[in-house]
Structure formats: C-alpha cells, structure tokens
Design a protein around this motif. Structure first.
Motif, short mmCIF file in Angstrom:
data_model
loop_
_atom_site.label_atom_id
_atom_site.label_comp_id
_atom_site.label_asym_id
_atom_site.label_seq_id
_atom_site.Cartn_x
_atom_site.Cartn_y
_atom_site.Cartn_z
N ALA A 165 0.84 -1.30 -0.01
CA ALA A 165 0.04 0.12 0.08
C ALA A 165 0.69 1.16 -0.03
O ALA A 165 0.62 2.39 -0.76
CB ALA A 165 -0.79 -0.17 1.22
N ALA A 166 2.03 1.32 0.69
CA ALA A 166 2.67 2.49 0.85
C ALA A 166 3.55 2.42 -0.56
O ALA A 166 3.90 3.58 -0.90
CB ALA A 166 3.94 2.22 1.82
N LEU A 167 3.93 1.42 -1.34
CA LEU A 167 4.36 1.31 -2.82
C LEU A 167 3.59 2.35 -3.59
O LEU A 167 3.80 3.17 -4.21
CB LEU A 167 4.84 0.30 -3.16
N LEU A 185 -8.39 0.64 -1.53
CA LEU A 185 -8.30 0.90 -0.24
C LEU A 185 -9.38 -0.02 0.22
O LEU A 185 -9.03 -0.76 1.44
CB LEU A 185 -8.25 2.11 0.33
N TYR A 186 -10.60 -0.22 -0.29
CA TYR A 186 -11.52 -1.13 0.14
C TYR A 186 -10.87 -2.68 0.29
O TYR A 186 -11.24 -3.33 1.22
CB TYR A 186 -12.78 -1.07 -0.85
N TYR A 187 -10.40 -2.89 -0.73
CA TYR A 187 -9.58 -4.49 -0.82
C TYR A 187 -8.70 -4.69 0.31
O TYR A 187 -8.64 -5.53 0.79
CB TYR A 187 -9.02 -4.71 -2.15
N GLY A 195 -10.86 -14.04 -0.90
CA GLY A 195 -10.82 -13.79 -2.28
C GLY A 195 -10.01 -12.36 -2.32
O GLY A 195 -9.41 -12.03 -3.22
N THR A 196 -10.35 -11.64 -1.25
CA THR A 196 -10.00 -10.14 -1.17
C THR A 196 -8.24 -10.05 -1.09
O THR A 196 -7.65 -9.03 -1.52
CB THR A 196 -10.62 -9.38 -0.20
N PHE A 204 -3.38 -7.80 -2.71
CA PHE A 204 -1.96 -7.68 -3.29
C PHE A 204 -1.59 -7.60 -4.54
O PHE A 204 -0.63 -6.62 -4.99
CB PHE A 204 -1.22 -9.34 -2.71
N GLY A 205 -2.31 -8.18 -5.47
CA GLY A 205 -2.13 -7.98 -7.02
C GLY A 205 -2.54 -6.51 -7.24
O GLY A 205 -1.52 -5.83 -8.08
N LEU A 206 -3.60 -6.00 -6.90
CA LEU A 206 -3.84 -4.44 -7.21
C LEU A 206 -2.78 -3.46 -6.72
O LEU A 206 -2.71 -2.74 -7.57
CB LEU A 206 -5.34 -4.07 -6.41
#
Length: 250
Positions: A145-147, A203-205, A221-222, A227-229
């Motif tokens: 997320a920081a990336l 951010l929801y995921y 599944g999230t 991670f992929g998103l």
C-alpha cells in the motif's frame, strides 16, 4: 550500480528521518486514538459484542489509515526540493534516476511497516489476538500500500509543484476514499450503491483483506486481489513519477 544508487538515496532519506523522529510518531497518533476511542464503539455491531472482535474489525482499518494519511502526503517535501533546484540537480547527475524515487519510496515502506508494528502493539495490549502469519501478511500488504500511495504522492508533487494545489487535490480525494473503503464501519452496513462504488476503491480491498487475515480466513478472495492490485498500481505510479522526474530534468 542501480541497486547501489538506490541504497545511497535510501540511506540519505533514513538519515533525514532519524533527525526528525517526532513526525512519524505524530503520524500514528490519529490511528491509535481511533483504536482507543472508536474501536470500543464497534462492539455493538460485532456478533459477540466483545472488544476483541471489534479490534479484528477496526485494527486493519487503522493500519490502512496510516498509509492513507501518511504516505499520501510524502510528496510535499519533494515540492520544496523542486522549488530550490535540489531535485533538478539530482535528476541531471550521473545517478540512476529511478533510484531518486525508489530510495524515498523504500523509506516510506519501511516507515509504514514500523508504524504498523506500533499500532499492532497497542491493539494487542487492548486484547487483539492474531496469528504470526496473519501479522506478516498484513505488514507485507501495508508495504504494498505504501508503494502505491507514496509513488502517487511523488507523481502528484512532480506534476503539480505547488503545495496548495497538491493539498487541495489530496484532500478532495481523501474523504471519498476513506468512506468508500469501510475504514470507520464495514461497507457491508451501507446501501447497495455504496457497496458497488466501494469495489472501485483499492483501499476497500486492503481493509477487507486485512479483516479476513485477522479473522484467520486465509482463503478469502480479497487477499490476493489486494496484493495484486497494489503491486500493479505501485508499478504504474512508480513509472509515472519517474517519467515526471525525467521531464523535470529536460
């Protein structure tokens, strides 16, 4: 050589961070206050009505809050360096240009993980109990997320080059991103249109994946979606910020 340049810029940024330790600590005060004062209010909507269950719901949101309110503002310092000509001199030097951005981003990732550990420590003192694999995966998700958030902030800083303009842009998007991520309350409590709109918010995921991890549901599944998103968005925003830096260098 590229790795060496990135490590040199990372060392420089960490040195600046060591001289200003108070700012990262101030950055986690808001999530900690929410843990202390807001999480107990969620006991009324958890099945068992316990603080432990409420912490499982809210602690992942508190961690994402750090990425949202911390990394998204990382680019403001870069605007000052652009105005003073520091960044332009670095961009035309012999240094590998992506390292100028990567060193800062890696610093932001390290800082977010350390801040997350402090928040997790406070939540643990309040009664949170999660497994070590869940904690490890959550910290990796926070790094991803920081990336994304840091690269987005640096890209905006290089594109706007004005603190007031960037502040208005960030503030404009922060509120809908926060509300549509389920940070304060699970988005499942909202109307159907809000649940649909949340699916377009990355951010929801992250929040939903964190809650699944803390609940011990590693098959949710999230988790792979989050991670992929964030990895894809992180690469895209990194490419954008590096291209903006090259334009600055002419």
């Amino acid at each position: 050589m590229r790795f060496r340049h990135t490590m040199l810029f990372l060392g420089h940024e960490l040195g600046i961070l060591r001289r200003n330790v108070a700012w990262p600590l101030f950055g986690i005060m808001q999530p900690i206050l929410y843990l202390l004062l807001f999480a107990p209010l969620l006991t009324s909507i958890t099945p068992g009505g316990t603080l432990k269950e409420a912490l499982v719901v809210f602690t992942p949101a508190a961690l994402v809050m750090i990425a949202l309110f911390g990394s998204m503002f990382a680019g403001f310092g870069m605007i000052n360096e652009t105005r003073n000509g520091v960044l332009e001199r670095l961009a035309v030097s012999q240094a590998w240009r992506p390292a100028i951005i990567l060193g800062r981003v890696v610093k932001d990732m390290v800082m977010l993980v350390l801040q997350s550990l402090i928040v997790l420590g406070v939540a643990t003192l309040m009664g949170l109990r999660i497994s070590l694999p869940a904690m490890g995966l959550m910290l990796l998700l926070m790094a991803a997320a920081a990336l994304f958030a840091a690269n987005l902030s640096y890209g905006l800083a290089l594109a706007v080059r004005d603190e007031n303009g960037m502040s208005q842009i960030v503030q404009f998007f922060l509120m809908p991103l926060m509300l549509l991520s389920g940070l304060m309350l699970p988005i499942s409590l909202g109307p159907e249109w809000m649940q649909t709109a949340a699916k377009f918010n990355p951010l929801y995921y992250a929040v939903e994946a964190g809650r699944a991890l803390f609940a011990g549901d590693f098959s949710d599944g999230t988790i792979p979606v989050a991670f992929g998103l964030f990895l894809v968005l992180g690469v895209l925003t990194l490419t954008w910020s590096v291209r903006s830096l090259r334009k600055l260098a002419g």
